[in-house]
Scaffold this active site. Sequence first.
Site, PDB file in Angstrom:
ATOM      1  N   CYS A  76     -19.791 -10.983   6.298  1.00  0.00           N
ATOM      2  CA  CYS A  76     -19.529 -11.816   5.181  1.00  0.00           C
ATOM      3  C   CYS A  76     -19.456 -13.399   5.690  1.00  0.00           C
ATOM      4  O   CYS A  76     -18.939 -13.802   6.800  1.00  0.00           O
ATOM      5  CB  CYS A  76     -18.101 -11.709   4.727  1.00  0.00           C
ATOM      6  SG  CYS A  76     -17.623 -12.786   3.180  1.00  0.00           S
TER       7      CYS A  76
ATOM      8  N   CYS B  42     -19.273  -4.286   6.585  1.00  0.00           N
ATOM      9  CA  CYS B  42     -19.418  -5.193   5.608  1.00  0.00           C
ATOM     10  C   CYS B  42     -18.493  -6.105   5.449  1.00  0.00           C
ATOM     11  O   CYS B  42     -18.957  -7.323   4.970  1.00  0.00           O
ATOM     12  CB  CYS B  42     -19.208  -4.298   4.090  1.00  0.00           C
ATOM     13  SG  CYS B  42     -17.716  -3.278   4.035  1.00  0.00           S
TER      14      CYS B  42
ATOM     15  N   CYS C  86     -19.806 -15.306  -4.089  1.00  0.00           N
ATOM     16  CA  CYS C  86     -20.590 -14.570  -3.576  1.00  0.00           C
ATOM     17  C   CYS C  86     -22.072 -14.875  -3.771  1.00  0.00           C
ATOM     18  O   CYS C  86     -23.052 -14.641  -2.850  1.00  0.00           O
ATOM     19  CB  CYS C  86     -20.561 -13.042  -3.821  1.00  0.00           C
ATOM     20  SG  CYS C  86     -18.961 -12.114  -3.224  1.00  0.00           S
TER      21      CYS C  86
ATOM     22  N   CYS D 130     -23.310  -7.878   2.824  1.00  0.00           N
ATOM     23  CA  CYS D 130     -22.563  -6.696   2.993  1.00  0.00           C
ATOM     24  C   CYS D 130     -23.108  -5.514   2.377  1.00  0.00           C
ATOM     25  O   CYS D 130     -22.801  -4.329   2.873  1.00  0.00           O
ATOM     26  CB  CYS D 130     -21.223  -7.005   2.355  1.00  0.00           C
ATOM     27  SG  CYS D 130     -21.384  -7.184   0.522  1.00  0.00           S
TER      28      CYS D 130
ATOM     29  N   CYS E   8     -24.486  -1.604   5.156  1.00  0.00           N
ATOM     30  CA  CYS E   8     -23.522  -0.340   5.296  1.00  0.00           C
ATOM     31  C   CYS E   8     -24.384   0.563   5.809  1.00  0.00           C
ATOM     32  O   CYS E   8     -25.567   0.962   5.331  1.00  0.00           O
ATOM     33  CB  CYS E   8     -23.258  -0.175   3.839  1.00  0.00           C
ATOM     34  SG  CYS E   8     -22.493   1.476   3.476  1.00  0.00           S
TER      35      CYS E   8
ATOM     36  N   CYS F 274     -18.249   6.153   2.277  1.00  0.00           N
ATOM     37  CA  CYS F 274     -17.801   5.135   3.096  1.00  0.00           C
ATOM     38  C   CYS F 274     -17.154   5.641   4.404  1.00  0.00           C
ATOM     39  O   CYS F 274     -16.362   6.656   4.428  1.00  0.00           O
ATOM     40  CB  CYS F 274     -16.760   4.348   2.427  1.00  0.00           C
ATOM     41  SG  CYS F 274     -15.933   3.071   3.467  1.00  0.00           S
TER      42      CYS F 274
ATOM     43  N   ASP G  63       0.585  -1.294  -0.011  1.00  0.00           N
ATOM     44  CA  ASP G  63      -0.085  -0.090   0.148  1.00  0.00           C
ATOM     45  C   ASP G  63       0.885   1.433   0.075  1.00  0.00           C
ATOM     46  O   ASP G  63       0.457   2.149   0.738  1.00  0.00           O
ATOM     47  CB  ASP G  63      -0.801  -0.072   1.249  1.00  0.00           C
ATOM     48  CG  ASP G  63      -1.977   0.826   0.939  1.00  0.00           C
ATOM     49  OD1 ASP G  63      -2.424   1.508  -0.026  1.00  0.00           O
ATOM     50  OD2 ASP G  63      -2.622   1.435   2.053  1.00  0.00           O
TER      51      ASP G  63
ATOM     52  N   CYS H  71     -26.076 -13.720  -2.199  1.00  0.00           N
ATOM     53  CA  CYS H  71     -25.753 -12.996  -0.958  1.00  0.00           C
ATOM     54  C   CYS H  71     -25.604 -11.508  -1.204  1.00  0.00           C
ATOM     55  O   CYS H  71     -24.828 -11.394  -1.831  1.00  0.00           O
ATOM     56  CB  CYS H  71     -24.740 -13.597  -0.130  1.00  0.00           C
ATOM     57  SG  CYS H  71     -24.252 -12.745   1.577  1.00  0.00           S
TER      58      CYS H  71
END
Length: 361
Positions: free
Chosen positions: A225, A221, A165, A171, A175, A191, A111, A168
């Site tokens: 999961c 989120c 996924c 998530c 939020c 966000c 990052d 589903c």
Amino acid sequence: MASADDAPSDGEGLRQFLSLGYAGDMAWLSRTAVRRAAPRALWPEARSVVVVALNYGPAHDPLRLLSEPTRGIVSAYAQGRDYHDVLKGRLRRLARFVVDTFGAEAKLFVDTAPVMEKPLAARAGIGWQGKHTNLVSRRHGSWLFLGELFTTLDLAPNSTEDDHCGSCHQCLDVCPTDAFPAPYRLDASRCISYLTIEHKGHIAPEFREAMSNRIYGCDDCLAVCPWNKFASRTEEYAFLPRAELTAPRLADLAALDDETFRTVFSGSPIKRTGRDRFVRNVLIAIGNCGDAKVLPAAKRLLHDASPLVRAMAVWASQRLAPPDEFATLRARHAPTERDPAVLAEWHGAESLSGRSGCARP
């Protein structure tokens, strides 16, 4: 393993994200968009990318503190040592192995450069980008730190992982700020992680109540999961949560000055946010807590040097103080205020003076 060749779909996804304004004020994403979309634009000699991942799944329910509003919620990834430092140390050892064993060159990133980490990790077969846009693994769920080793070695790429996924959408539903305009699409400007960490300015009123007591990041989120049930938490000592960050008292955090903030968060990713933005977040949580016992912590900051802090001290005070007490505060502080944003908070609060001073839940 992934090829360092360009992936046109990655670049197109980034361009759409930017064109729709989803990046908020993260202008650096636009400035580095070309390099992000093409690994070899970052390092032309690269032939392959070794993508690494480390599970940091928390041992506790990261959403449990939503029921304790006088305590702040710090995202699970930030409760221990800065993961950038930990992964860099491990990647340096891997890079040394590649150089010494194969005579190849290697460069590592955590990052720290314009690298599209999640698409690369998906191409390397570690997982897939879920509907919340984060990487999901069948073995590790949604709790993954990522790092990359670019190398001149020509390595056979791994097969990509299928999307699991299915139907589903937990998530998306969980939020708090409706930051997902569609599955697999994130409006980062809405966000809470962006608002509390990346956003340098004042947080818009429409998001403040939804933030609740989340003061650094948001795990909602990730936490819901279903694939997390197959993940085993890493026992890596470096990511063991610091006790003072697992359930911190908002009143204590509001009292941090710059020097104390730097001391408390030494070695933590929170330190990079800076004291003013962090206390801004804490004051929003105080305004949401509904407990007048925390009001003195907000009142003490009405004359803080930072407009970011003063503005949210006004907002929190209006939410917690009885109308007559708040009117006294306004009469004392507003006439000498010169910052337009802080004045707007005072005037906005004045227009609400006929309402109850009790905070809304």
